[in-house]
Design a protein around this motif. Structure first.
Motif, PDB file in Angstrom:
ATOM      1  N   SER A  49       0.828  -1.210   0.000  1.00 17.50           N
ATOM      2  CA  SER A  49       0.000   0.000   0.000  1.00 17.50           C
ATOM      3  C   SER A  49       0.860   1.257   0.000  1.00 17.50           C
ATOM      4  CB  SER A  49      -0.927   0.017   1.226  1.00 17.50           C
ATOM      5  OG  SER A  49      -0.159  -0.047   2.422  1.00 17.50           O
ATOM      6  N   ALA A  50       2.150   1.112   0.255  1.00 20.06           N
ATOM      7  CA  ALA A  50       3.056   2.271   0.267  1.00 20.06           C
ATOM      8  C   ALA A  50       3.250   2.801  -1.144  1.00 20.06           C
ATOM      9  CB  ALA A  50       4.399   1.872   0.871  1.00 20.06           C
ATOM     10  N   ARG A  51       3.290   4.136  -1.290  1.00 18.93           N
ATOM     11  CA  ARG A  51       3.581   4.751  -2.578  1.00 18.93           C
ATOM     12  C   ARG A  51       5.082   4.615  -2.879  1.00 18.93           C
ATOM     13  NH1 ARG A  51      -0.773   8.125  -4.173  1.00 18.93           N
ATOM     14  NH2 ARG A  51      -2.634   7.209  -3.195  1.00 18.93           N
ATOM     15  N   PRO A  52       5.462   4.739  -4.130  1.00 19.41           N
ATOM     16  CA  PRO A  52       6.873   4.565  -4.483  1.00 19.41           C
ATOM     17  C   PRO A  52       7.835   5.419  -3.661  1.00 19.41           C
ATOM     18  CG  PRO A  52       5.536   4.621  -6.460  1.00 19.41           C
ATOM     19  CD  PRO A  52       4.618   4.937  -5.330  1.00 19.41           C
ATOM     20  N   GLN A  53       7.500   6.669  -3.460  1.00 14.04           N
ATOM     21  CA  GLN A  53       8.399   7.536  -2.689  1.00 14.04           C
ATOM     22  C   GLN A  53       8.477   7.098  -1.229  1.00 14.04           C
ATOM     23  OE1 GLN A  53      10.450   9.650  -3.951  1.00 14.04           O
ATOM     24  NE2 GLN A  53       9.631   9.473  -6.032  1.00 14.04           N
ATOM     25  N   GLN A  54       7.377   6.547  -0.730  1.00 12.33           N
ATOM     26  CA  GLN A  54       7.383   6.040   0.646  1.00 12.33           C
ATOM     27  C   GLN A  54       8.258   4.783   0.756  1.00 12.33           C
ATOM     28  OE1 GLN A  54       3.079   5.754   0.865  1.00 12.33           O
ATOM     29  NE2 GLN A  54       2.966   7.495   2.299  1.00 12.33           N
ATOM     30  N   VAL A  55       8.212   3.932  -0.271  1.00  7.21           N
ATOM     31  CA  VAL A  55       9.083   2.757  -0.291  1.00  7.21           C
ATOM     32  C   VAL A  55      10.537   3.203  -0.313  1.00  7.21           C
ATOM     33  CG1 VAL A  55       9.787   0.709  -1.594  1.00  7.21           C
ATOM     34  CG2 VAL A  55       7.357   1.301  -1.429  1.00  7.21           C
ATOM     35  N   LYS A  56      10.840   4.191  -1.136  1.00  7.77           N
ATOM     36  CA  LYS A  56      12.208   4.691  -1.250  1.00  7.77           C
ATOM     37  C   LYS A  56      12.694   5.280   0.075  1.00  7.77           C
ATOM     38  CE  LYS A  56      13.154   7.194  -4.911  1.00  7.77           C
ATOM     39  NZ  LYS A  56      14.349   6.508  -5.460  1.00  7.77           N
ATOM     40  N   ALA A  57      11.763   5.853   0.829  1.00  5.06           N
ATOM     41  CA  ALA A  57      12.140   6.453   2.112  1.00  5.06           C
ATOM     42  C   ALA A  57      12.417   5.394   3.182  1.00  5.06           C
ATOM     43  CB  ALA A  57      11.025   7.389   2.588  1.00  5.06           C
ATOM     44  N   VAL A  58      11.824   4.205   3.021  1.00  2.00           N
ATOM     45  CA  VAL A  58      11.969   3.143   4.024  1.00  2.00           C
ATOM     46  C   VAL A  58      13.283   2.381   3.864  1.00  2.00           C
ATOM     47  CG1 VAL A  58      10.995   0.933   4.795  1.00  2.00           C
ATOM     48  CG2 VAL A  58       9.477   2.884   4.374  1.00  2.00           C
ATOM     49  N   PHE A  59      13.721   2.188   2.601  1.00  2.00           N
ATOM     50  CA  PHE A  59      14.897   1.354   2.352  1.00  2.00           C
ATOM     51  C   PHE A  59      16.074   2.188   1.850  1.00  2.00           C
ATOM     52  CE2 PHE A  59      11.160  -1.354   1.857  1.00  2.00           C
ATOM     53  CZ  PHE A  59      11.479  -2.401   2.734  1.00  2.00           C
ATOM     54  N   PRO A  60      17.271   1.891   2.309  1.00  2.00           N
ATOM     55  CA  PRO A  60      18.432   2.725   1.958  1.00  2.00           C
ATOM     56  C   PRO A  60      18.863   2.615   0.499  1.00  2.00           C
ATOM     57  CG  PRO A  60      19.117   0.815   3.263  1.00  2.00           C
ATOM     58  CD  PRO A  60      17.628   0.841   3.285  1.00  2.00           C
ATOM     59  N   ARG A  61      18.658   1.443  -0.130  1.00  2.00           N
ATOM     60  CA  ARG A  61      19.126   1.267  -1.507  1.00  2.00           C
ATOM     61  C   ARG A  61      17.962   0.798  -2.397  1.00  2.00           C
ATOM     62  NH1 ARG A  61      22.850  -3.008  -2.019  1.00  2.00           N
ATOM     63  NH2 ARG A  61      23.304  -2.216  -4.115  1.00  2.00           N
ATOM     64  N   THR A  62      17.552   1.669  -3.312  1.00  2.00           N
ATOM     65  CA  THR A  62      16.467   1.338  -4.237  1.00  2.00           C
ATOM     66  C   THR A  62      16.825   1.804  -5.647  1.00  2.00           C
ATOM     67  OG1 THR A  62      15.295   3.428  -3.874  1.00  2.00           O
ATOM     68  CG2 THR A  62      14.708   1.574  -2.431  1.00  2.00           C
ATOM     69  N   ILE A  63      16.170   1.203  -6.632  1.00  2.00           N
ATOM     70  CA  ILE A  63      16.342   1.598  -8.035  1.00  2.00           C
ATOM     71  C   ILE A  63      14.956   1.876  -8.608  1.00  2.00           C
ATOM     72  CG2 ILE A  63      17.157   0.858 -10.320  1.00  2.00           C
ATOM     73  CD1 ILE A  63      19.052  -1.086  -8.874  1.00  2.00           C
ATOM     74  N   ASP A  64      14.847   2.982  -9.322  1.00  2.00           N
ATOM     75  CA  ASP A  64      13.555   3.353  -9.919  1.00  2.00           C
ATOM     76  C   ASP A  64      13.349   2.594 -11.225  1.00  2.00           C
ATOM     77  OD1 ASP A  64      13.539   5.103  -7.836  1.00  2.00           O
ATOM     78  OD2 ASP A  64      13.717   6.921  -9.025  1.00  2.00           O
ATOM     79  N   THR A  65      12.978   1.319 -11.119  1.00  2.00           N
ATOM     80  CA  THR A  65      12.873   0.483 -12.318  1.00  2.00           C
ATOM     81  C   THR A  65      11.607   0.772 -13.127  1.00  2.00           C
ATOM     82  OG1 THR A  65      12.063  -1.216 -10.799  1.00  2.00           O
ATOM     83  CG2 THR A  65      14.288  -1.470 -11.617  1.00  2.00           C
ATOM     84  N   GLY A  66      10.536   1.174 -12.476  1.00  2.00           N
ATOM     85  CA  GLY A  66       9.296   1.489 -13.191  1.00  2.00           C
ATOM     86  C   GLY A  66       8.435   2.368 -12.318  1.00  2.00           C
ATOM     87  N   ILE A  67       9.052   3.428 -11.829  1.00  2.00           N
ATOM     88  CA  ILE A  67       8.401   4.237 -10.788  1.00  2.00           C
ATOM     89  C   ILE A  67       7.108   4.873 -11.279  1.00  2.00           C
ATOM     90  CG2 ILE A  67       9.644   6.410 -11.239  1.00  2.00           C
ATOM     91  CD1 ILE A  67       9.963   6.536  -8.089  1.00  2.00           C
TER      92      ILE A  67
END
Length: 443
Positions: free
Chosen positions: A47-65
């Protein structure tokens, strides 16, 4: 029912939940787990939005944001995490005009293709099965989520996926799903060759590659592989055969191992028979030259479907030599190895075996014995490390130049003559013998 999730997947789910969001493993990984299979990868929905997911985890890649997907990196391993979403109207049989994020898991599951792919799971909620996928899983049925026409209009490739899952799992396709495919199969013309290729290869490498017959019955191959439809319409009035060309191809597929290039070659080895068909005065069909014609036809098909050059090269070789006659004599097998190439010979023998098994029983014992003897001689040649190519010759071009042979056409001719001698008499492949041969100008 509890599914044992990988530690890293558990960590992602728990981290999102502890931050106040919902999170589930979703789709094929849940299906495979329920079937007792090891999933190839694990997808996560939240249910988390993409930016919220990015804020939770230190290393993310915007594969299909833009479509709600962020890849969360756990060490060197990536996990796709996608926000619950509702797809807007589709315009091109593939892409929605817009994506609307939602906080409702079931709304997200509604957009998935088949009921058996619409499961979600976490340890807190267990299996979420909003569309009775469990019943279809138990009964071995491929059924669309909701209205089949809607699902296939959204993404026409799902029609090929239905057949592919059927072949991978040995399941049947539900009738309304079949009806929708028959109606909408022409929309596959809107799908890129690359995506068609991926699904076709997965089907061919499945435990039931002959389920390509279902793709034919539903009108799929008419769009993606019309040459196969023509093969299905070409009879083989010949004592060596019991099936039409297309059915023979399907049976051949079932007799070869699920090697990518070999299965493709099995599908295409007789693809030029409709172009080379002749009928003699007794009404017997002949297909002279079909292997050579098939080599080029197979290459054209694979180029159209955007296959890589290495696959095209292998398939061309397999198709060209699948019908090549090899006498069960040592020198004949050595010459065949030289002509075909040692790196292709094992696969050629396997394709020959499959081709034979997909024929009638006419002269079956003689054919089997011939192949058995050829294989035994081939293995003996390998065991003895006999020379079958210039690179295995005990004398090199450099050696010849040191003996006074000028570089150029003459050098190549002499090397070939030496090889001819060794192919006839493998014991001659010694430096001493070949040097003497050159010095005495016997060749």
């Amino acid at each position: 029912m509890q599914i044992i999730l990988p530690e890293k997947v558990q960590y992602i789910l728990h981290t999102l939940e502890e931050t106040g969001f919902e999170a589930y493993a979703v789709g094929g990984c849940v299906r495979d787990s329920l079937l007792g299979r090891e999933p190839d990868d694990w997808d996560i929905t939240t249910s988390a939005r993409p930016q919220q997911v990015k804020a939770v985890f230190p290393r993310t890649i915007d594969t299909g944001i833009q479509h709600g997907t962020v890849t969360v990196m756990m060490g060197k391993e990536g996990f796709e995490v996608t926000t619950y979403r509702i797809d807007g109207e589709y315009e091109d049989s593939r892409h929605p005009k817009e994506v609307i994020f939602t906080a409702n898991l079931v709304e997200d599951l509604k957009r998935r293709d088949f009921t058996i792919n619409a499961f979600a799971y976490n340890d807190r909620s267990g299996i979420v099965d909003a569309f009775d996928g469990m019943t279809d899983l138990q009964n071995g049925i491929i059924r669309c989520v909701g209205e089949a026409k809607e699902r296939f209009t959204e993404d026409a490739l799902r029609m090929m996926r239905a057949v592919r899952f059927s072949a991978q799992l040995g399941y049947s396709i539900e009738e309304k799903t079949k009806e929708a495919i028959i109606e909408l199969a022409p929309n596959l013309k809107n799908i890129s060759a690359e995506r068609i290729q991926v699904e076709l290869v997965k089907l061919l490498q499945s435990p039931h590659p002959d389920y390509l017959r279902i793709a034919y019955d539903l009108g799929i191959t008419k769009v993606i592989l019309p040459e196969f439809d023509r093969a299905m319409e070409t009879p083989q009035n010949n004592p060596h055969h019991v099936y039409n060309v297309g059915e023979h191809l399907l049976h051949t597929l079932s007799y070869v191992k699920p090697d990518r290039s070999l299965r493709i070659a099995a599908l295409l080895h007789d693809i030029a028979k409709p172009d080379t068909e002749e009928t003699d005065s007794d009404g017997i069909s002949h297909f002279h030259g079909h292997a050579d014609a098939g080599e080029e036809k197979a290459a054209a098909i694979l180029r159209r479907l955007k296959f890589d050059n290495d696959t095209i090269s292998k398939v061309k070789k397999y198709v060209k030599y699948h019908d090549y006659k090899i006498e069960p004599r040592p020198r004949a097998v050595r010459r065949a190895l030289n002509k075909i190439g040692k790196e292709y010979f094992e696969q050629i023998l396997e394709l020959k075996q499959a081709d034979m098994l997909a024929q009638s029983t006419y002269q079956r014992e003689e054919k089997e014995e011939n192949l058995r003897q050829v294989r035994a001689l081939y293995e003996e040649i390998l065991r003895k490390e006999e020379c079958v190519s210039l690179k295995e010759l005990a004398l090199t071009g450099k050696d010849l130049m040191e003996l006074g042979v000028p570089q150029g056409k003459q050098l190549g001719m002499i090397l070939q003559q030496l090889l001819e001698d060794v192919l006839e008499n493998p014991e001659h492949n010694t430096r001493e013998y070949l040097v003497t041969l050159v010095q005495q100008k016997i060749i």
